[in-house]
Enzyme design. Structure first.
Site, PDB file in Angstrom:
ATOM      1  CE  LYS A  27      -3.535   5.084  -1.151  1.00  0.00           C
ATOM      2  NZ  LYS A  27      -4.582   5.361  -2.157  1.00  0.00           N
ATOM      3  CE1 TYR A  40      -3.970   2.129   0.992  1.00  0.00           C
ATOM      4  CE2 TYR A  40      -2.469   3.130   2.567  1.00  0.00           C
ATOM      5  CZ  TYR A  40      -3.669   3.130   1.885  1.00  0.00           C
ATOM      6  OH  TYR A  40      -4.564   4.147   2.102  1.00  0.00           O
TER       7      TYR A  40
HETATM    8  N1  LIG Z   1     -10.033   6.398   5.125  1.00  0.00           N
HETATM    9  C1  LIG Z   1      -8.841   6.909   5.384  1.00  0.00           C
HETATM   10  O1  LIG Z   1      -8.562   7.420   6.490  1.00  0.00           O
HETATM   11  C2  LIG Z   1      -7.777   6.891   4.322  1.00  0.00           C
HETATM   12  C3  LIG Z   1      -6.450   7.228   4.708  1.00  0.00           C
HETATM   13  C4  LIG Z   1      -5.479   7.289   3.718  1.00  0.00           C
HETATM   14  C5  LIG Z   1      -5.812   7.014   2.397  1.00  0.00           C
HETATM   15  N2  LIG Z   1      -7.086   6.661   2.065  1.00  0.00           N
HETATM   16  C6  LIG Z   1      -7.381   6.372   0.670  1.00  0.00           C
HETATM   17  O2  LIG Z   1      -8.601   6.985   0.294  1.00  0.00           O
HETATM   18  C7  LIG Z   1      -9.257   6.164  -0.675  1.00  0.00           C
HETATM   19  C8  LIG Z   1     -10.681   5.839  -0.232  1.00  0.00           C
HETATM   20  O3  LIG Z   1     -10.640   5.072   0.943  1.00  0.00           O
HETATM   21  P1  LIG Z   1     -11.936   4.770   1.815  1.00  0.00           P
HETATM   22  O4  LIG Z   1     -11.473   4.841   3.226  1.00  0.00           O
HETATM   23  O5  LIG Z   1     -13.081   5.592   1.365  1.00  0.00           O
HETATM   24  O6  LIG Z   1     -12.148   3.212   1.445  1.00  0.00           O
HETATM   25  P2  LIG Z   1     -13.496   2.359   1.198  1.00  0.00           P
HETATM   26  O7  LIG Z   1     -13.090   0.936   1.344  1.00  0.00           O
HETATM   27  O8  LIG Z   1     -14.604   2.885   2.040  1.00  0.00           O
HETATM   28  O9  LIG Z   1     -13.848   2.666  -0.328  1.00  0.00           O
HETATM   29  C9  LIG Z   1     -13.046   2.224  -1.391  1.00  0.00           C
HETATM   30  C10 LIG Z   1     -13.950   1.905  -2.562  1.00  0.00           C
HETATM   31  O10 LIG Z   1     -13.137   1.531  -3.682  1.00  0.00           O
HETATM   32  C11 LIG Z   1     -13.810   0.509  -4.384  1.00  0.00           C
HETATM   33  N3  LIG Z   1     -12.867  -0.259  -5.205  1.00  0.00           N
HETATM   34  C12 LIG Z   1     -11.913  -1.117  -4.775  1.00  0.00           C
HETATM   35  N4  LIG Z   1     -11.268  -1.674  -5.802  1.00  0.00           N
HETATM   36  C13 LIG Z   1     -11.805  -1.138  -6.933  1.00  0.00           C
HETATM   37  C14 LIG Z   1     -11.545  -1.302  -8.319  1.00  0.00           C
HETATM   38  N5  LIG Z   1     -10.592  -2.149  -8.739  1.00  0.00           N
HETATM   39  N6  LIG Z   1     -12.282  -0.597  -9.209  1.00  0.00           N
HETATM   40  C15 LIG Z   1     -13.229   0.270  -8.775  1.00  0.00           C
HETATM   41  N7  LIG Z   1     -13.544   0.443  -7.477  1.00  0.00           N
HETATM   42  C16 LIG Z   1     -12.827  -0.240  -6.562  1.00  0.00           C
HETATM   43  C17 LIG Z   1     -14.443  -0.344  -3.298  1.00  0.00           C
HETATM   44  O11 LIG Z   1     -15.514  -1.140  -3.784  1.00  0.00           O
HETATM   45  C18 LIG Z   1     -14.898   0.729  -2.297  1.00  0.00           C
HETATM   46  O12 LIG Z   1     -16.243   1.091  -2.497  1.00  0.00           O
HETATM   47  C19 LIG Z   1      -8.363   4.935  -0.882  1.00  0.00           C
HETATM   48  O13 LIG Z   1      -7.516   5.135  -1.991  1.00  0.00           O
HETATM   49  C20 LIG Z   1      -7.551   4.895   0.388  1.00  0.00           C
HETATM   50  O14 LIG Z   1      -6.334   4.223   0.213  1.00  0.00           O
HETATM   51  C21 LIG Z   1      -8.071   6.572   3.001  1.00  0.00           C
END
Ligand SMILES: NC(=O)c1ccc[n+]([C@@H]2O[C@H](COP(=O)([O-])OP(=O)(O)OC[C@H]3O[C@@H](n4cnc5c(N)ncnc54)[C@H](O)[C@@H]3O)[C@@H](O)[C@H]2O)c1
Length: 304
Positions: free
Chosen positions: A168, A164
């Site tokens: 990133k 990951y």
């Molecule tokens: N939540 C946090 O605090 C946090 C922190 C750092 C980074 N991020 C990043 O933010 C982004 C969103 O995270 P989140 O927390 O909302 O996660 P989440 O799991 O709630 O949502 C991610 C979505 O991506 C979809 N997805 C996964 N693989 C896919 C693909 N191959 N094609 C299309 N859709 C796909 C999933 O079905 C899901 O609905 C991610 O990239 C994550 O790495 C989140």
């Protein structure tokens, strides 16, 4: 409804849940027509379903907005292309793409399998490339457009998510490359490092001291997609958004250098490297040590 994005067409990947969903809803509320992409998978990337993207389209329509669902996997070239093609066939243009889709397969580096490495890199890094690639070809001709990638504070390094973290970090370099390569065509590219309460962050094994809601992240993304951000010349940037905090990350740069007349030998490097060039201390390494001390004494460690 606001009008930050009036008349614009925006595609959001991973828009069925969490941050992507909040971005899609906010973009629609600000006047954009939205392509809602989501493969509808578990946190680990399993069991796809098209219902997740369709549900968000219904939410946008119920609020008076316009949206179309694409349930494709953006880790494939065809999936990324389809996100852009559907924007063009449905609405005739593409002004912004926001690549939020992501999965996790956590494992210590010495135990990580290919099946834990490849899909994480494919979803985050290649999944940003496939959509950026397809969108950039159209935006170049339009002479305008905004690309937004999603990174993480973990791009600095991670104890148990090397896959990951590497993805990133790669997204930041991809965003900077897009910012450099597409600047002359009027296209901007930026990255967002969010900290927000979602199913993904729920699994983090520590207290996150600075965290907010997906809607906080959406507000930043809406601004970055707007003409206002483009007029400010915002490109090649990485922004953290964590609840009430927004922060900009430094651009990487050399700190100190030394030159060898006549070329380097290991002996000359040994003379110069420790003292003159030195090291740049790694704050995360100290934090990891603190967390291990806290865990050893039975406390639940804090992390930012
Ligand atoms: N939540 C946090 O605090 C946090 C922190 C750092 C980074 N991020 C990043 O933010 C982004 C969103 O995270 P989140 O927390 O909302 O996660 P989440 O799991 O709630 O949502 C991610 C979505 O991506 C979809 N997805 C996964 N693989 C896919 C693909 N191959 N094609 C299309 N859709 C796909 C999933 O079905 C899901 O609905 C991610 O990239 C994550 O790495 C989140």
């Amino acid at each position: 409804m606001g009008n930050f994005l009036a008349g614009k067409v925006v595609a959001v990947t991973g828009a069925g849940r969490g941050i992507g969903r909040a971005v899609a809803l906010a973009a629609a509320a600000e006047g954009a027509r939205v392509v809602v992409n989501d493969y509808g998978v578990s946190v680990e990337g399993a069991s796809p379903t098209s219902e997740v993207a369709e549900a968000v389209v219904k939410e946008i329509e119920a609020a008076g907005g316009e949206a179309v669902a694409v349930a494709d996997d953006i880790s494939t070239m065809a999936g990324g292309q389809r996100v852009v093609d559907v924007a063009l066939s449905s609405y005739g243009r593409i002004d912004g793409v926001v690549c939020v889709a992501g999965i996790l397969r956590e494992r210590m580096l010495f135990n990580m399998t290919e099946d834990e490495w490849d899909p994480v890199i494919a979803t985050h890094l290649k999944g940003t490339f496939t959509v950026f690639r397809a969108a950039a070809a159209v935006m170049r001709k339009q002479g305008a457009g905004t690309l937004i990638g999603f990174t993480s504070g973990n791009h600095q390094g991670s104890v148990s998510q090397a896959n990951y973290s590497a993805a990133k970090g790669g997204i930041i370099s991809l965003v900077r490359s897009a910012a450099l390569g597409l600047n002359r065509y009027g296209v901007t590219a930026n990255a967002v490092a969010p900290v927000a309460r979602t199913r993904m962050s729920a699994g983090v094994p520590m207290e996150l001291t600075e965290i907010g809601e997906p809607e906080d992240v959406a507000a930043l993304v809406v601004y970055l997609l707007s003409d206002g951000a483009r007029e400010q010349g915002i490109t090649g940037q990485v922004y953290t958004v964590a609840g009430p905090k927004i922060a900009v990350w430094a651009q990487p740069r050399e700190l100190r250098s030394a030159y060898a007349v006549g070329g380097w030998t290991p002996e000359r490097v040994a003379e110069v490297l420790p003292g003159v060039v030195g090291v740049d201390p790694m704050p995360l390494l100290e934090r990891v040590r603190e967390m291990r001390r806290a865990a050893a004494s039975g406390e639940r460690p804090n992390a930012q």
